[in-house]
Enzyme design. Structure first.
Site, PDB file in Angstrom:
ATOM      1  N   SER A 125      10.385  -2.027 -15.320  1.00 29.91           N
ATOM      2  CA  SER A 125       9.603  -0.903 -14.808  1.00 29.91           C
ATOM      3  C   SER A 125      10.146   0.407 -15.345  1.00 29.91           C
ATOM      4  O   SER A 125      11.357   0.539 -15.586  1.00 29.91           O
ATOM      5  CB  SER A 125       9.727  -0.933 -13.281  1.00 29.91           C
ATOM      6  OG  SER A 125       9.458   0.318 -12.730  1.00 29.91           O
ATOM      7  N   TYR A 150      14.122  -0.817  -5.204  1.00 32.09           N
ATOM      8  CA  TYR A 150      13.231  -1.466  -6.175  1.00 32.09           C
ATOM      9  C   TYR A 150      13.669  -1.099  -7.597  1.00 32.09           C
ATOM     10  O   TYR A 150      13.846  -1.958  -8.462  1.00 32.09           O
ATOM     11  CB  TYR A 150      11.772  -1.038  -5.931  1.00 32.09           C
ATOM     12  CG  TYR A 150      10.865  -1.366  -7.095  1.00 32.09           C
ATOM     13  CD1 TYR A 150      10.371  -2.652  -7.268  1.00 32.09           C
ATOM     14  CD2 TYR A 150      10.550  -0.398  -8.063  1.00 32.09           C
ATOM     15  CE1 TYR A 150       9.574  -2.971  -8.355  1.00 32.09           C
ATOM     16  CE2 TYR A 150       9.761  -0.708  -9.151  1.00 32.09           C
ATOM     17  CZ  TYR A 150       9.272  -1.987  -9.288  1.00 32.09           C
ATOM     18  OH  TYR A 150       8.496  -2.296 -10.379  1.00 32.09           O
ATOM     19  N   LYS A 154      15.455  -3.492 -10.679  1.00 36.16           N
ATOM     20  CA  LYS A 154      14.996  -3.669 -12.071  1.00 36.16           C
ATOM     21  C   LYS A 154      16.119  -3.317 -13.055  1.00 36.16           C
ATOM     22  O   LYS A 154      16.269  -3.963 -14.094  1.00 36.16           O
ATOM     23  CB  LYS A 154      13.748  -2.811 -12.339  1.00 36.16           C
ATOM     24  CG  LYS A 154      12.518  -3.269 -11.560  1.00 36.16           C
ATOM     25  CD  LYS A 154      12.082  -4.668 -11.971  1.00 36.16           C
ATOM     26  CE  LYS A 154      10.958  -5.224 -11.131  1.00 36.16           C
ATOM     27  NZ  LYS A 154      10.640  -6.632 -11.426  1.00 36.16           N
TER      28      LYS A 154
HETATM   29  C1  UD1 Z   1       6.584   3.115  -8.941  1.00 32.83           C
HETATM   30  C2  UD1 Z   1       7.318   2.977 -10.257  1.00 32.83           C
HETATM   31  C3  UD1 Z   1       6.610   2.006 -11.152  1.00 32.83           C
HETATM   32  C4  UD1 Z   1       6.384   0.697 -10.446  1.00 32.83           C
HETATM   33  C5  UD1 Z   1       5.614   0.928  -9.176  1.00 32.83           C
HETATM   34  C6  UD1 Z   1       5.520  -0.373  -8.419  1.00 32.83           C
HETATM   35  C7  UD1 Z   1       8.303   5.146 -10.748  1.00 32.83           C
HETATM   36  C8  UD1 Z   1       8.245   6.365 -11.591  1.00 32.83           C
HETATM   37  N1  UD1 Z   1       7.341   4.266 -10.944  1.00 32.83           N
HETATM   38  O1  UD1 Z   1       5.403   3.761  -9.224  1.00 32.83           O
HETATM   39  O2  UD1 Z   1       7.411   1.770 -12.280  1.00 32.83           O
HETATM   40  O3  UD1 Z   1       5.689  -0.179 -11.285  1.00 32.83           O
HETATM   41  O4  UD1 Z   1       6.321   1.858  -8.355  1.00 32.83           O
HETATM   42  O5  UD1 Z   1       4.856  -0.213  -7.225  1.00 32.83           O
HETATM   43  O6  UD1 Z   1       9.195   4.956  -9.947  1.00 32.83           O
HETATM   44  N2  UD1 Z   1       0.630   8.780  -4.266  1.00 32.83           N
HETATM   45  C9  UD1 Z   1      -0.010   9.654  -3.434  1.00 32.83           C
HETATM   46  N3  UD1 Z   1      -0.525   9.172  -2.270  1.00 32.83           N
HETATM   47  C10 UD1 Z   1      -0.438   7.857  -1.921  1.00 32.83           C
HETATM   48  C11 UD1 Z   1       0.218   6.964  -2.803  1.00 32.83           C
HETATM   49  C12 UD1 Z   1       0.731   7.455  -3.978  1.00 32.83           C
HETATM   50  O7  UD1 Z   1      -0.106  10.841  -3.703  1.00 32.83           O
HETATM   51  O8  UD1 Z   1      -0.925   7.493  -0.829  1.00 32.83           O
HETATM   52  C13 UD1 Z   1       1.189   9.280  -5.528  1.00 32.83           C
HETATM   53  C14 UD1 Z   1       2.685   9.112  -5.628  1.00 32.83           C
HETATM   54  O9  UD1 Z   1       3.368  10.177  -5.060  1.00 32.83           O
HETATM   55  C15 UD1 Z   1       2.847   9.035  -7.152  1.00 32.83           C
HETATM   56  C16 UD1 Z   1       1.549   8.414  -7.644  1.00 32.83           C
HETATM   57  O10 UD1 Z   1       0.625   8.550  -6.580  1.00 32.83           O
HETATM   58  O11 UD1 Z   1       2.955  10.303  -7.683  1.00 32.83           O
HETATM   59  C17 UD1 Z   1       1.688   6.944  -7.974  1.00 32.83           C
HETATM   60  O12 UD1 Z   1       2.317   6.299  -6.889  1.00 32.83           O
HETATM   61  P1  UD1 Z   1       2.434   4.724  -6.811  1.00 32.83           P
HETATM   62  O13 UD1 Z   1       1.147   4.110  -7.152  1.00 32.83           O
HETATM   63  O14 UD1 Z   1       3.059   4.391  -5.497  1.00 32.83           O
HETATM   64  O15 UD1 Z   1       3.422   4.345  -7.989  1.00 32.83           O
HETATM   65  P2  UD1 Z   1       4.850   4.972  -8.372  1.00 32.83           P
HETATM   66  O16 UD1 Z   1       5.649   5.215  -7.170  1.00 32.83           O
HETATM   67  O17 UD1 Z   1       4.642   6.059  -9.358  1.00 32.83           O
END
Ligand code: UD1
Length: 336
Positions: A125, A150, A154
């Site tokens: 990841s 997590y 990895k």
């Molecule tokens: C993280 C890991 C990624 C991994 C994934 C697995 C990092 C940079 N990335 O992704 O490698 O594969 O977890 O689950 O650590 N968000 C909102 N509202 C929500 C949910 C999410 O605003 O309700 C935003 C988060 O703040 C983020 C983006 O959406 O900026 C993506 O979030 P998410 O889909 O949870 O993935 P990551 O945390 O980026």
């Protein structure tokens, strides 16, 4: 070539099995413990591909069952997806995360070694990079501070595999560092969020739009980005699946027996841009609010994808609209 997919009933695993079948690989084997997935997904895969999958309910934490599977089945290469992927759940229950993501990996590698299976593709990841100082991140960017168990699981997984490859020159590992996989198969029959507790942005958007959730909260609007929300490199799950098939063909060409490759598009997209794209493609108005930052989130990350282009001859073909459109199609077909 007999391929074993661990976690084949899950999100990326199921799309990869489909891709293997579509590209002419014969009956892949899959093992899964259905912790975050459903056995029923194999039926959907078989229906779409009109081909068979051979699957077993095996938990990699069960060393005995894992070893006995390898003893009784001839396997040439393993694509290892089986792991927990929820960042917030890993913060709440780190032991469960390490047991699955690290303990399961160790049992798998031992069983492979004992049975002379020497090729492994590992699901890593971009979270191994932590909060990067330089963008885009390439494979030489060092590990950053792990922002969650997590992410640490990895990093540990990659460390274990690199050490193991140093000690066992006939063992070959490709660690694929996924950025943010999203979207669903164009058929609409398989997608993300088999469980009722997804944590990832795109399934949360589609669940909100379909009325399963009241609203979506945008986590943070004061980041140093173009609109204040976080930037990620979203990549279509079908593109990710295709990269795994390419990686199988790369084992014979590897110059070192441990390789790391980023799987990203090279483009950064903000949370608000994803929401706008979803609204455009679906014609739905999403109920969302602007909220505080989520603990453990990095501000901006996107990939340097030149190594994947050069070594795998692979590049993402689908864009953000394809991701939200297919995710929406899948969500609407789901009977939850
Ligand atoms: C993280 C890991 C990624 C991994 C994934 C697995 C990092 C940079 N990335 O992704 O490698 O594969 O977890 O689950 O650590 N968000 C909102 N509202 C929500 C949910 C999410 O605003 O309700 C935003 C988060 O703040 C983020 C983006 O959406 O900026 C993506 O979030 P998410 O889909 O949870 O993935 P990551 O945390 O980026």
């Amino acid at each position: 070539m007999n391929i074993l997919i661990t976690g084949g009933a899950g999100y990326i695993g199921s799309h990869t099995i489909l891709e293997l079948l579509e590209q002419g690989y014969e009956v892949p084997y899959s093992i899964d413990n259905y912790l975050n997935s459903e056995e029923d997904n194999y039926k959907k895969i078989e229906k779409i591909a009109n081909k068979k999958v051979t699957f077993f309910n095996i938990d990699l934490k069960n060393k005995k069952a894992t070893k006995s599977f390898f003893k009784s089945t001839k396997i040439d290469a393993v694509i290892h997806f089986a792991a927990l992927k929820s960042v917030p759940e890993s913060v709440e229950n780190p032991i469960e995360c390490y047991q699955n993501n690290v303990g399961g990996l160790i049992n798998l590698v031992q069983a492979m070694q004992e049975n002379n299976v020497h090729q492994l593709i590992f699901s890593s990841s971009c979270s191994v990079y932590g909060n990067p100082e330089q963008l885009p991140v390439n494979e030489n960017t060092p590990f950053g501070k792990a922002e969650s168990p997590y992410a640490r699981s990895k990093q540990i997984g990659e460390n274990i595999l690199e050490d193991f490859c140093k000690a066992n020159k006939d063992f070959n590992v490709i660690s694929l560092r996924y950025f943010n996989p999203a979207g669903a198969h164009p058929s609409g029959f398989i997608g993300e969020g088999f469980t009722e507790r997804p944590n990832n942005l795109v399934p949360l958007i589609t669940q909100t739009a379909v009325g399963l959730r009241d609203k979506l909260t945008v986590f943070g609007t004061d980041y140093n980005t173009k609109d204040g929300s976080c930037v990620r490199d979203y990549i279509h799950v079908v593109d990710v699946a295709q990269a795994h098939v390419k990686a199988l063909g790369y084992f014979d060409k590897m110059k070192r027996n441990y390789q790391v490759i980023n799987l990203g598009t090279g483009n950064g997209t903000t949370v608000l841009e994803i929401i706008k794209s979803f609204e455009k493609v679906s014609g739905e108005k999403l109920n969302y609010e602007l909220g505080p930052r989520r603990a453990g989130d990095v501000e901006t990350i996107y990939a340097d994808n030149s190594k994947a282009k050069k070594e795998l001859q692979w590049e993402a073909k689908l864009n953000i609209e394809d991701m939200v459109a297919t995710a929406w199609k899948w969500q609407q077909k789901l009977k939850v």
